[in-house]
Enzyme design. Sequence first.
Site, PDB file in Angstrom:
ATOM      1  N   HIS A  71       0.864  -1.182   0.000  1.00 30.70           N
ATOM      2  CA  HIS A  71       0.000   0.000   0.000  1.00 30.70           C
ATOM      3  C   HIS A  71       0.895   1.225   0.000  1.00 30.70           C
ATOM      4  CE1 HIS A  71      -3.110   2.878   0.990  1.00 30.70           C
ATOM      5  NE2 HIS A  71      -3.986   1.945   0.689  1.00 30.70           N
ATOM      6  N   ASP A 100      -7.438  -5.678   0.617  1.00 25.81           N
ATOM      7  CA  ASP A 100      -8.069  -6.527  -0.391  1.00 25.81           C
ATOM      8  C   ASP A 100      -7.798  -8.013  -0.198  1.00 25.81           C
ATOM      9  OD1 ASP A 100      -9.361  -4.520  -1.731  1.00 25.81           O
ATOM     10  OD2 ASP A 100      -7.594  -3.992  -2.895  1.00 25.81           O
TER      11      ASP A 100
HETATM   12  N1  ACO Z   1       3.947  -7.879  -4.903  1.00 30.18           N
HETATM   13  C1  ACO Z   1       5.163  -7.885  -5.454  1.00 30.18           C
HETATM   14  N2  ACO Z   1       5.906  -6.777  -5.663  1.00 30.18           N
HETATM   15  C2  ACO Z   1       5.363  -5.617  -5.276  1.00 30.18           C
HETATM   16  C3  ACO Z   1       4.095  -5.543  -4.691  1.00 30.18           C
HETATM   17  C4  ACO Z   1       3.367  -6.721  -4.504  1.00 30.18           C
HETATM   18  N3  ACO Z   1       2.162  -6.729  -3.967  1.00 30.18           N
HETATM   19  N4  ACO Z   1       3.814  -4.257  -4.413  1.00 30.18           N
HETATM   20  C5  ACO Z   1       4.865  -3.540  -4.832  1.00 30.18           C
HETATM   21  N5  ACO Z   1       5.793  -4.361  -5.365  1.00 30.18           N
HETATM   22  C6  ACO Z   1       7.071  -3.977  -5.949  1.00 30.18           C
HETATM   23  C7  ACO Z   1       6.839  -3.493  -7.371  1.00 30.18           C
HETATM   24  O1  ACO Z   1       6.918  -4.533  -8.308  1.00 30.18           O
HETATM   25  C8  ACO Z   1       7.916  -2.480  -7.554  1.00 30.18           C
HETATM   26  O2  ACO Z   1       9.095  -3.156  -7.920  1.00 30.18           O
HETATM   27  P1  ACO Z   1      10.210  -2.469  -8.894  1.00 30.18           P
HETATM   28  O3  ACO Z   1      10.687  -1.254  -8.144  1.00 30.18           O
HETATM   29  O4  ACO Z   1      11.234  -3.523  -9.047  1.00 30.18           O
HETATM   30  O5  ACO Z   1       9.475  -2.126 -10.151  1.00 30.18           O
HETATM   31  C9  ACO Z   1       8.108  -1.902  -6.147  1.00 30.18           C
HETATM   32  O6  ACO Z   1       7.587  -2.869  -5.233  1.00 30.18           O
HETATM   33  C10 ACO Z   1       7.383  -0.590  -5.958  1.00 30.18           C
HETATM   34  O7  ACO Z   1       6.055  -0.745  -6.456  1.00 30.18           O
HETATM   35  P2  ACO Z   1       5.034   0.459  -6.535  1.00 30.18           P
HETATM   36  O8  ACO Z   1       3.857   0.020  -7.344  1.00 30.18           O
HETATM   37  O9  ACO Z   1       5.747   1.690  -6.972  1.00 30.18           O
HETATM   38  O10 ACO Z   1       4.689   0.603  -4.994  1.00 30.18           O
HETATM   39  P3  ACO Z   1       3.497   1.378  -4.348  1.00 30.18           P
HETATM   40  O11 ACO Z   1       3.709   1.336  -2.876  1.00 30.18           O
HETATM   41  O12 ACO Z   1       3.291   2.703  -4.972  1.00 30.18           O
HETATM   42  O13 ACO Z   1       2.268   0.463  -4.801  1.00 30.18           O
HETATM   43  C11 ACO Z   1       0.440  -0.952  -4.763  1.00 30.18           C
HETATM   44  C12 ACO Z   1       1.212   0.149  -4.026  1.00 30.18           C
HETATM   45  C13 ACO Z   1       0.025  -0.448  -6.153  1.00 30.18           C
HETATM   46  C14 ACO Z   1      -0.808  -1.251  -3.959  1.00 30.18           C
HETATM   47  C15 ACO Z   1       1.343  -2.194  -4.901  1.00 30.18           C
HETATM   48  O14 ACO Z   1       1.815  -2.582  -3.638  1.00 30.18           O
HETATM   49  C16 ACO Z   1       0.636  -3.338  -5.607  1.00 30.18           C
HETATM   50  O15 ACO Z   1       0.656  -3.410  -6.830  1.00 30.18           O
HETATM   51  N6  ACO Z   1       0.013  -4.284  -4.828  1.00 30.18           N
HETATM   52  C17 ACO Z   1      -0.697  -5.387  -5.437  1.00 30.18           C
HETATM   53  C18 ACO Z   1      -2.069  -4.913  -5.943  1.00 30.18           C
HETATM   54  C19 ACO Z   1      -3.036  -4.648  -4.801  1.00 30.18           C
HETATM   55  O16 ACO Z   1      -3.140  -5.400  -3.857  1.00 30.18           O
HETATM   56  N7  ACO Z   1      -3.776  -3.550  -4.941  1.00 30.18           N
HETATM   57  C20 ACO Z   1      -4.743  -3.113  -3.938  1.00 30.18           C
HETATM   58  C21 ACO Z   1      -4.208  -1.928  -3.203  1.00 30.18           C
HETATM   59  S1  ACO Z   1      -5.205  -1.480  -1.841  1.00 30.18           S
HETATM   60  C22 ACO Z   1      -6.539  -0.672  -2.483  1.00 30.18           C
HETATM   61  O17 ACO Z   1      -6.585  -0.159  -3.539  1.00 30.18           O
HETATM   62  C23 ACO Z   1      -7.725  -0.684  -1.665  1.00 30.18           C
END
Ligand code: ACO
Length: 368
Positions: A248, A302
Site C-alpha cells: 500500500h 483486499d
Molecule cells: N507484490 C510484489 N511486488 C510488489 C508488490 C506486490 N504486492 N507491491 C509492490 N511491489 C514492488 C513493485 O513490483 C515495484 O518493484 P520495482 O521497483 O522492481 O518495479 C516496487 O515494489 C514498488 O512498487 P510500486 O507500485 O511503486 O509501490 P506502491 O507502494 O506505490 O504500490 C500498490 C502500491 C500499487 C498497492 C502495490 O503494492 C501493488 O501493486 N500491490 C498489489 C495490488 C493490490 O493489492 N492492490 C490493492 C491496493 S489497496 C486498495 O486499492 C484498496
Amino acid sequence: MTERSGFGDTSITGIDGAHGILTYRGYRIEDVAEHLGYEATASLLLGGTPPGKPGAPGVGSELRARRGLPENLERVIQALPPDMPPIDGFRTAVSAMGDVARVYPPTVNEALDLIARSPTLVARLHQRAVGSAPRDPDPHLGHVANYLWMLQGPRVAPERIRALERYFVLLADHGISASTFALRIVLSTRSDLASAASAALGTLKGPLHGGAPPEVLEMLDAVGSIDRVEDWVDRTLDQRGRLFGFGHPTYRVEDPRATLLRRYAKEVAAPARYALARRFEEIALDRLARRRPDQPLLTNVDFYGAVLLEGAGLPRELFTATFALARTAGWSAHALEQVAQNRVVRPPERYVGPPTRPWDGPAGNLGA
Ligand code: ACO
C-alpha cells in the site's frame, strides 16, 4: 497538492500510515466497525456526527426510501450487453444517474441517491447477466442486508450479512485514494456528480486498486493447495509478478482494516480457503520482506476482503462493483467537501523535455 489550491486538506478520513491509525471523522476505525452499521457510517462520513447525537443527519431512512431506479436507468440497463462486467455496467449507468439535473454543485440529495440506488443497479446488472428475475429492494431491510436479499433471496445467513456489513463499513472511505482523487478532480472543474462518480468508478476498476479482490482469489485458486504456496510465491516473485492483496502506498505498518478483515473473514470463509489464505499470507510476507527489506509490503485491505466477499456468497465478478458500492458513501462525502472549498485541481508538474532551442527541422510551407 499545491500551495495555490490547498488541495489535499480533508476532514473526513485521517490516515496515519506510520502507526496504522485510521479514523472516520476522528473516530478510530476499530470503534466504528464495532459500533456502527453501514447506514450509520454513511451518516458519520456525510455529516461528521455519529447517529444518535444531536445534529446527526437521518441518513438510514433516506437511503431506504431512495433505492428504486428511475425509468431512464432501467432503460440504460436494458440497453447494455448482458455479458458486460458489472463494474463496467455500473460505471456506464452511473453516467445516466444525473437524470434530474446534471449540474454543479452536487447536492446532499444527489449524493444520497448515488449511495441508495447503486446496490439496486448492481444487483439488476448481475441478475440480467445470469438470467434470473430481478428482486425489488426491500425498504424494511438495512442497506447491506437488502443488497444480499436482492442477490441471494430471503434465506441469507445472518453471519453473511454481518460480515458484509463490516466490509462495507471498513471500505466506506479511505481518504483521497486514486478513485476519490479522480472524483474530486472532475468536480473541481464544476462538473456534475454523475460525471465525477463515473470517473471514480473507472479509476477504481484497475487491478492495482479496486480490481485487486478478484485477482486475490484467482491467485489462491492458481496456488491450489497449502503445499504449493512456497513454490508459487517464489516463482511469481522471480518473474517480477505482483502478489495481489499486499502493499500500500500509505502504510508502513499493517493497515488496521486488514487486521480486522482477517478476523471477520474467518467467520464466513470455508475453513480450507481460510487456511490456504493464512499460509499464503505467511509466505508472502516472509518473501516480500526478504526481497524488499526497505519497503514494507504488508497485507492490505483486499487480501482478506476477497476471502470475506467469497464467504458472504458473492460471485467474484461482483467483487469490484461491491467494493465500489461500499465506497459510494466516502465518494459522496468527498464530493460535498470538494465543492465546499472548490478550486480547480491541477497537479504540480515538472518539465523534463529538451530545453528551448532554435528551430532545426525541415523548412515547411504549411497551407501553400
Ligand atoms: N507484490 C510484489 N511486488 C510488489 C508488490 C506486490 N504486492 N507491491 C509492490 N511491489 C514492488 C513493485 O513490483 C515495484 O518493484 P520495482 O521497483 O522492481 O518495479 C516496487 O515494489 C514498488 O512498487 P510500486 O507500485 O511503486 O509501490 P506502491 O507502494 O506505490 O504500490 C500498490 C502500491 C500499487 C498497492 C502495490 O503494492 C501493488 O501493486 N500491490 C498489489 C495490488 C493490490 O493489492 N492492490 C490493492 C491496493 S489497496 C486498495 O486499492 C484498496
